[in-house]
Design a protein around this motif. Structure first.
Motif, PDB file in Angstrom:
ATOM      1  N   PHE A  63       0.818  -1.210   0.000  1.00 53.50           N
ATOM      2  CA  PHE A  63       0.000   0.000   0.000  1.00 53.50           C
ATOM      3  C   PHE A  63       0.849   1.256   0.000  1.00 53.50           C
ATOM      4  CE2 PHE A  63      -2.754  -3.152   2.060  1.00 53.50           C
ATOM      5  CZ  PHE A  63      -3.834  -3.073   1.220  1.00 53.50           C
ATOM      6  N   ALA A  64       2.114   1.151   0.398  1.00 61.39           N
ATOM      7  CA  ALA A  64       2.924   2.347   0.616  1.00 61.39           C
ATOM      8  C   ALA A  64       3.531   2.899  -0.664  1.00 61.39           C
ATOM      9  CB  ALA A  64       4.030   2.050   1.623  1.00 61.39           C
ATOM     10  N   GLY A 105       0.017  -2.002   7.378  1.00 59.77           N
ATOM     11  CA  GLY A 105      -0.663  -2.179   6.097  1.00 59.77           C
ATOM     12  C   GLY A 105      -2.005  -1.474   6.060  1.00 59.77           C
ATOM     13  N   ILE A 106      -2.773  -1.575   7.142  1.00 56.50           N
ATOM     14  CA  ILE A 106      -4.064  -0.885   7.211  1.00 56.50           C
ATOM     15  C   ILE A 106      -3.851   0.624   7.178  1.00 56.50           C
ATOM     16  CG2 ILE A 106      -6.142  -0.526   8.592  1.00 56.50           C
ATOM     17  CD1 ILE A 106      -5.623  -3.328   9.810  1.00 56.50           C
ATOM     18  N   ALA A 111      -4.213   5.785   4.410  1.00 60.88           N
ATOM     19  CA  ALA A 111      -3.534   7.035   4.056  1.00 60.88           C
ATOM     20  C   ALA A 111      -3.555   7.294   2.556  1.00 60.88           C
ATOM     21  CB  ALA A 111      -2.087   7.005   4.559  1.00 60.88           C
ATOM     22  N   SER A 112      -3.768   6.260   1.754  1.00 59.28           N
ATOM     23  CA  SER A 112      -3.686   6.416   0.303  1.00 59.28           C
ATOM     24  C   SER A 112      -5.037   6.361  -0.401  1.00 59.28           C
ATOM     25  CB  SER A 112      -2.772   5.323  -0.285  1.00 59.28           C
ATOM     26  OG  SER A 112      -3.297   4.037  -0.030  1.00 59.28           O
ATOM     27  N   LYS A 113      -6.116   6.066   0.355  1.00 59.68           N
ATOM     28  CA  LYS A 113      -7.435   5.994  -0.299  1.00 59.68           C
ATOM     29  C   LYS A 113      -8.529   6.230   0.733  1.00 59.68           C
ATOM     30  CE  LYS A 113     -10.043   3.333  -3.678  1.00 59.68           C
ATOM     31  NZ  LYS A 113      -9.964   4.408  -4.687  1.00 59.68           N
ATOM     32  N   MET A 114      -9.583   6.938   0.323  1.00 61.99           N
ATOM     33  CA  MET A 114     -10.722   7.158   1.200  1.00 61.99           C
ATOM     34  C   MET A 114     -11.588   5.903   1.254  1.00 61.99           C
ATOM     35  SD  MET A 114     -10.688  10.027   2.732  1.00 61.99           S
ATOM     36  CE  MET A 114     -12.368  10.010   3.336  1.00 61.99           C
ATOM     37  N   MET A 385      -0.944  12.644   1.591  1.00 65.58           N
ATOM     38  CA  MET A 385      -1.498  13.957   1.931  1.00 65.58           C
ATOM     39  C   MET A 385      -2.203  14.598   0.741  1.00 65.58           C
ATOM     40  SD  MET A 385      -1.958  16.169   4.295  1.00 65.58           S
ATOM     41  CE  MET A 385      -2.317  17.896   4.568  1.00 65.58           C
ATOM     42  N   GLN A 386      -1.576  14.539  -0.433  1.00 68.45           N
ATOM     43  CA  GLN A 386      -2.176  15.160  -1.612  1.00 68.45           C
ATOM     44  C   GLN A 386      -3.502  14.505  -1.972  1.00 68.45           C
ATOM     45  OE1 GLN A 386       0.635  15.292  -4.841  1.00 68.45           O
ATOM     46  NE2 GLN A 386       1.652  17.101  -4.004  1.00 68.45           N
ATOM     47  N   TYR A 387      -3.569  13.181  -1.863  1.00 69.97           N
ATOM     48  CA  TYR A 387      -4.818  12.485  -2.163  1.00 69.97           C
ATOM     49  C   TYR A 387      -5.923  12.920  -1.201  1.00 69.97           C
ATOM     50  CZ  TYR A 387      -8.254   8.777  -2.693  1.00 69.97           C
ATOM     51  OH  TYR A 387      -9.430   8.093  -2.888  1.00 69.97           O
TER      52      TYR A 387
END
Length: 451
Positions: A63-64, A105-106, A111-114, A385-387
């Motif tokens: 995910f990172a 992982g969670i 952090a990368s998707k709503m 952060m940008q996402y």
């Protein structure tokens, strides 16, 4: 209490599965709020087949690295939710490393998707897992659990759900922060995450004041105590004091005016002593906090007068032009850059506006309050952060960006850079830097030969 009794203790939430593979537990998961008997993986379940099936869940790097782009190109929402269900199950694993990897992982996924709806249904189960890992885990596991708690609140935003999470985890985070026997790294991470959770979810003004006092009791230990001492020597606890100071400063921005005035009177004349600390990060944190305090004070009283202005500006100017040879070049460069801005803020009430680009939008950071808030959330969310600035309604409200901008698939595709294109761009940049360095070395060699 015997182990077999502990395993049969009922927990809140329903996505925590019983003994069995992560896939089987995920299939049997139910919506949060229902009560089930939660059992960690047994020795029989930890077979080679089971662990190889679940190993993909416990890899936080999946995910990172690429964030939401991978989800669009290589998978679907269902695939992501399936993996997350497996990771939630693995937070009950016997292995501390597996639990830590599952938490990370969670956190990286959130952090990368709503994933508001998915999280809303399983918030009680996640809260129970975080609580268990904070109480029984060691340093790294506690750090991963605290980080997940803060991202969970960022996903949910202000409301009763985040308030419940804070009421459950807040006392535990505070206990770890104040526990002198706990790992400094764990206490540092808990301080940052506790500050973020309170910023988002606190609904009780007395609890907010109590949290401020908790942070004050920590970072004030770095204040200059003896009049004949001119330099504050850093200790292993300095990193904790820095995180506590920054979390305190963040929470001060949401306090009522009367409380802000009290804190200004208490700390305005003591906080500058931290500028003499031999730790560059403490000096920078103290300088930025001072600039923010001046901004708050002048927002309350436009003609605010600071008695020791002359001595303070002398110290700030010295730090903005610091050339001490015993300090590392990188530290000096970073310090000078920050304190030039701090000096301008204190002397001229000026702030150098920064522009943050995300997707087709831009955000202008034009004050110290907004800068400190942005830096804090960026520390927690990292590359996500940008996402979140594009999609997270809570953050968009904090930074006054309005409702999320809806873009069609064609527009998103034209904006997106493929992994191969990124690789080509990075390779070209690397070659250009190498060529420039080579030319510079050749010039130095020619000069040496000439002399």
């Amino acid at each position: 209490m015997p182990k077999n009794k502990k395993r049969n203790t009922p927990h809140r939430g329903g996505s925590a599965g019983g003994g069995g593979s992560g896939a089987a537990a995920a299939t049997a998961a139910t919506a949060g709020g229902q009560h089930r008997n939660v059992q960690p993986f047994s020795d029989e379940d930890a077979s080679i087949e089971t662990m190889s099936h679940c190993s993909g869940y416990s890899d936080p790097s999946s995910f990172a690295e690429d964030g939401p782009e991978v989800l669009d190109e290589e998978g679907t929402q269902e695939d992501l939710e399936y993996k997350l269900k497996g990771l939630i199950d693995l937070t009950l694993d016997k292995s501390a490393k597996t639990r830590q990897a599952a938490l990370e992982g969670i956190k990286n996924a959130l952090a990368s998707k709503m994933l508001y709806e998915f999280i809303l249904e399983r918030r009680m189960t996640l809260t129970d897992s975080i609580e268990r890992c904070l109480k029984k885990g060691k340093s790294d596991e506690q750090r991963a659990a605290a980080a997940l708690a803060s991202v969970l609140c960022i996903q949910l935003g202000p409301g009763i759900e985040s308030e419940e999470i804070l009421k459950t985890l807040g006392p535990i985070l505070k206990k770890i922060i104040c526990d002198g026997s706990a790992s400094i790294q764990a206490r540092q991470t808990c301080a940052t995450c506790f500050g973020v959770c309170c910023f988002i979810a606190t609904d009780d003004i007395t609890e907010l004041y109590s949290t401020l006092e908790c942070f004050e009791n920590i970072f004030t230990k770095s204040y200059l105590k003896e009049k004949d001492t001119t330099v504050i020597c850093s200790t292993p606890n300095t990193v904790l004091h820095i995180s506590s100071l920054l979390a305190w400063t963040l929470l001060l921005t949401i306090c009522p005016i009367n409380e802000v005035k009290k804190k200004l009177e208490m700390h305005f004349h003591k906080l500058p002593s931290l500028l003499s600390c031999d730790d560059v990060n403490m000096r920078i944190a103290a300088g930025e906090s001072l600039a923010l305090l001046f901004e708050l004070a002048r927002g309350i009283e436009s003609d605010f007068f600071y008695e020791d202005m002359e001595s303070l500006t002398q110290v700030l100017r010295a730090l903005a032009t610091d050339g001490n040879k015993h300090r590392a070049k990188v530290d000096k460069r970073k310090q000078r850059s920050v304190f030039r801005d701090v000096l301008r803020a204190v002397e001229e009430r000026d702030f150098p506006t920064e522009t943050i680009k995300f997707g087709p939008e831009r955000m202008y950071i034009d004050c110290w309050v907004k800068k400190h808030t942005y830096d804090t959330f960026k520390e927690v969310l990292g590359s996500g952060m940008q996402y979140h600035l594009q999609s997270n309604e809570f953050l968009r409200n904090v930074f006054e960006l309005g409702p999320p901008v809806m873009l069609d698939a064609a527009t998103l595709k034209t904006m997106k850079i493929s992994r191969f294109e990124r690789h080509l761009y990075n390779s070209a940049a690397f070659k250009a830097r190498t060529k420039a360095r080579s030319k510079c070395r050749d010039k130095r060699a020619d000069v040496g030969e000439f002399f």
